[in-house]
Design a protein around this motif. Structure first.
Motif, PDB file in Angstrom:
ATOM      1  N   LEU A 137      -6.547  -9.181  -6.546  1.00  0.00           N
ATOM      2  CA  LEU A 137      -5.184  -8.797  -6.185  1.00  0.00           C
ATOM      3  C   LEU A 137      -5.092  -8.527  -4.685  1.00  0.00           C
ATOM      4  CD1 LEU A 137      -2.274  -7.925  -6.922  1.00  0.00           C
ATOM      5  CD2 LEU A 137      -3.201  -5.636  -7.332  1.00  0.00           C
ATOM      6  N   ALA A 138      -6.032  -7.750  -4.165  1.00  0.00           N
ATOM      7  CA  ALA A 138      -6.038  -7.430  -2.738  1.00  0.00           C
ATOM      8  C   ALA A 138      -6.192  -8.704  -1.897  1.00  0.00           C
ATOM      9  CB  ALA A 138      -7.161  -6.447  -2.426  1.00  0.00           C
ATOM     10  N   ASP A 139      -7.091  -9.599  -2.299  1.00  0.00           N
ATOM     11  CA  ASP A 139      -7.294 -10.860  -1.568  1.00  0.00           C
ATOM     12  C   ASP A 139      -6.037 -11.726  -1.590  1.00  0.00           C
ATOM     13  OD1 ASP A 139      -9.893 -10.124  -1.016  1.00  0.00           O
ATOM     14  OD2 ASP A 139     -10.778 -11.391  -2.577  1.00  0.00           O
ATOM     15  N   TYR A 140      -5.431 -11.839  -2.772  1.00  0.00           N
ATOM     16  CA  TYR A 140      -4.227 -12.661  -2.907  1.00  0.00           C
ATOM     17  C   TYR A 140      -3.108 -12.120  -2.017  1.00  0.00           C
ATOM     18  CZ  TYR A 140       0.013 -14.699  -4.767  1.00  0.00           C
ATOM     19  OH  TYR A 140       1.220 -15.338  -4.866  1.00  0.00           O
ATOM     20  N   LEU A 141      -2.897 -10.814  -2.049  1.00  0.00           N
ATOM     21  CA  LEU A 141      -1.829 -10.233  -1.242  1.00  0.00           C
ATOM     22  C   LEU A 141      -2.121 -10.355   0.248  1.00  0.00           C
ATOM     23  CD1 LEU A 141      -0.915  -7.135  -3.431  1.00  0.00           C
ATOM     24  CD2 LEU A 141       0.357  -9.280  -3.190  1.00  0.00           C
ATOM     25  N   ALA A 142      -3.389 -10.245   0.628  1.00  0.00           N
ATOM     26  CA  ALA A 142      -3.755 -10.418   2.035  1.00  0.00           C
ATOM     27  C   ALA A 142      -3.470 -11.855   2.488  1.00  0.00           C
ATOM     28  CB  ALA A 142      -5.222 -10.078   2.251  1.00  0.00           C
ATOM     29  N   MET A 200      -1.473  -3.762 -15.562  1.00  0.00           N
ATOM     30  CA  MET A 200      -2.182  -2.735 -14.786  1.00  0.00           C
ATOM     31  C   MET A 200      -1.883  -1.311 -15.264  1.00  0.00           C
ATOM     32  SD  MET A 200      -1.963  -3.884 -10.818  1.00  0.00           S
ATOM     33  CE  MET A 200      -2.767  -2.388 -10.283  1.00  0.00           C
ATOM     34  N   GLU A 201      -1.314  -1.160 -16.399  1.00  0.00           N
ATOM     35  CA  GLU A 201      -0.814   0.125 -16.877  1.00  0.00           C
ATOM     36  C   GLU A 201      -1.856   1.243 -16.825  1.00  0.00           C
ATOM     37  OE1 GLU A 201       2.571   2.172 -17.884  1.00  0.00           O
ATOM     38  OE2 GLU A 201       2.383   0.076 -17.346  1.00  0.00           O
ATOM     39  N   ASP A 202      -3.131   0.922 -17.019  1.00  0.00           N
ATOM     40  CA  ASP A 202      -4.150   1.971 -16.994  1.00  0.00           C
ATOM     41  C   ASP A 202      -4.403   2.492 -15.575  1.00  0.00           C
ATOM     42  OD1 ASP A 202      -5.202  -0.517 -16.361  1.00  0.00           O
ATOM     43  OD2 ASP A 202      -7.216   0.007 -17.033  1.00  0.00           O
ATOM     44  N   MET A 203      -4.137   1.681 -14.561  1.00  0.00           N
ATOM     45  CA  MET A 203      -4.357   2.099 -13.177  1.00  0.00           C
ATOM     46  C   MET A 203      -3.072   2.631 -12.543  1.00  0.00           C
ATOM     47  SD  MET A 203      -5.501  -0.086  -9.840  1.00  0.00           S
ATOM     48  CE  MET A 203      -7.089  -0.565 -10.460  1.00  0.00           C
ATOM     49  N   LEU A 204      -1.976   1.944 -12.782  1.00  0.00           N
ATOM     50  CA  LEU A 204      -0.706   2.262 -12.145  1.00  0.00           C
ATOM     51  C   LEU A 204       0.407   1.876 -13.116  1.00  0.00           C
ATOM     52  CD1 LEU A 204       0.170   3.243  -9.305  1.00  0.00           C
ATOM     53  CD2 LEU A 204       0.321   0.861  -8.639  1.00  0.00           C
ATOM     54  N   THR A 209       2.442   2.743  -3.505  1.00  0.00           N
ATOM     55  CA  THR A 209       1.190   3.295  -4.030  1.00  0.00           C
ATOM     56  C   THR A 209       0.155   2.199  -4.190  1.00  0.00           C
ATOM     57  OG1 THR A 209       2.404   5.032  -5.187  1.00  0.00           O
ATOM     58  CG2 THR A 209       0.151   4.588  -5.944  1.00  0.00           C
ATOM     59  N   LEU A 210       0.567   1.047  -4.707  1.00  0.00           N
ATOM     60  CA  LEU A 210      -0.352  -0.079  -4.852  1.00  0.00           C
ATOM     61  C   LEU A 210      -0.891  -0.516  -3.494  1.00  0.00           C
ATOM     62  CD1 LEU A 210      -1.704  -2.161  -6.684  1.00  0.00           C
ATOM     63  CD2 LEU A 210       0.305  -3.605  -6.368  1.00  0.00           C
ATOM     64  N   GLU A 211      -0.030  -0.611  -2.497  1.00  0.00           N
ATOM     65  CA  GLU A 211      -0.480  -0.987  -1.151  1.00  0.00           C
ATOM     66  C   GLU A 211      -1.472   0.034  -0.598  1.00  0.00           C
ATOM     67  OE1 GLU A 211       3.337  -1.491   0.822  1.00  0.00           O
ATOM     68  OE2 GLU A 211       3.064  -3.665   0.782  1.00  0.00           O
ATOM     69  N   GLU A 212      -1.220   1.325  -0.861  1.00  0.00           N
ATOM     70  CA  GLU A 212      -2.144   2.370  -0.407  1.00  0.00           C
ATOM     71  C   GLU A 212      -3.497   2.249  -1.099  1.00  0.00           C
ATOM     72  OE1 GLU A 212      -0.196   6.144  -0.909  1.00  0.00           O
ATOM     73  OE2 GLU A 212       1.386   5.614   0.512  1.00  0.00           O
ATOM     74  N   LEU A 213      -3.489   1.936  -2.399  1.00  0.00           N
ATOM     75  CA  LEU A 213      -4.741   1.741  -3.128  1.00  0.00           C
ATOM     76  C   LEU A 213      -5.519   0.554  -2.568  1.00  0.00           C
ATOM     77  CD1 LEU A 213      -3.571   2.341  -6.809  1.00  0.00           C
ATOM     78  CD2 LEU A 213      -5.150   3.771  -5.486  1.00  0.00           C
ATOM     79  N   ILE A 214      -4.812  -0.516  -2.247  1.00  0.00           N
ATOM     80  CA  ILE A 214      -5.459  -1.699  -1.676  1.00  0.00           C
ATOM     81  C   ILE A 214      -6.051  -1.357  -0.317  1.00  0.00           C
ATOM     82  CG2 ILE A 214      -5.009  -3.985  -0.698  1.00  0.00           C
ATOM     83  CD1 ILE A 214      -3.018  -4.401  -3.041  1.00  0.00           C
ATOM     84  N   GLU A 215      -5.291  -0.647   0.499  1.00  0.00           N
ATOM     85  CA  GLU A 215      -5.775  -0.249   1.821  1.00  0.00           C
ATOM     86  C   GLU A 215      -7.004   0.650   1.691  1.00  0.00           C
ATOM     87  OE1 GLU A 215      -6.153  -0.081   5.828  1.00  0.00           O
ATOM     88  OE2 GLU A 215      -4.723  -1.314   4.741  1.00  0.00           O
TER      89      GLU A 215
END
Length: 172
Positions: free
Chosen positions: A53-58, A81-85, A117-123
């Motif tokens: 996910l992080a690679d794809y968004l980058a 992704m319900e278990d994480m977010l 929040t997802l962007e912060e987790l990726i960062e």
């Protein structure tokens, strides 16, 4: 009239016949490397996980947000992704924006707390990956690092002798 359809039914229209002018819901990309992995196919190198996910968004930063999220497999991954977010309950407006190709609605959704929040987790995960600790470091709660290894895909702690994970059967 009737009740509104649940979120799961807002995304894909299946016509009963062939339209004269096809209208595609998802962005067509020329290069297969631009897609989010279709599913977990280790043999093809396709793994749907947080780093994918992080690679794809980058890789998609140069695209408009609507184009970046107009990938069926990405949306399905976000939905699961319900278990994480808690994304499932938040995706309705984004799915509608993708379906109607409404850039303004997509950008409005991007400003929601769940995406931030997802962007912060990726960062945070990318900062962690750049640190001196590597994802390949074996961590064992018992303190004996030579006895076990942690599967990088499902996080199960496996015995040192096993060449593949006991749970997901993916290689070490």
């Amino acid at each position: 009239m009737g009740r509104p359809l649940p979120v799961e039914y807002l995304l894909v229209d299946v016509p009963a016949s062939t339209p004269l002018v096809p209208l595609y819901t998802f962005l067509e990309r020329k290069d297969a490397k631009q897609y989010f992995p279709v599913e977990n196919r280790l043999i093809d190198g396709h793994i749907q996980d947080f780093s994918a996910l992080a690679d794809y968004l980058a890789k998609s930063r140069s695209l408009p947000f609507l184009d970046a999220v107009s990938d069926f497999h990405l949306l399905f991954y976000l939905y699961r992704m319900e278990d994480m977010l808690p994304m499932k309950s938040q995706l309705g407006p984004l799915l509608e924006a993708v379906r109607t190709k409404d850039k303004a609605k997509a950008n409005e959704w991007k400003s929601r707390e769940v995406w931030k929040t997802l962007e912060e987790l990726i960062e945070a995960s990318s900062n962690h990956d750049d640190s001196s600790m590597s994802n390949d470091v074996e961590f064992v709660p018992s303190g004996d690092a030579e006895q076990n290894w942690i599967c990088t895909f499902c996080t199960f702690i496996n015995s040192r002798e096993l060449p593949a994970c006991e749970i997901c059967n993916l290689p070490r």
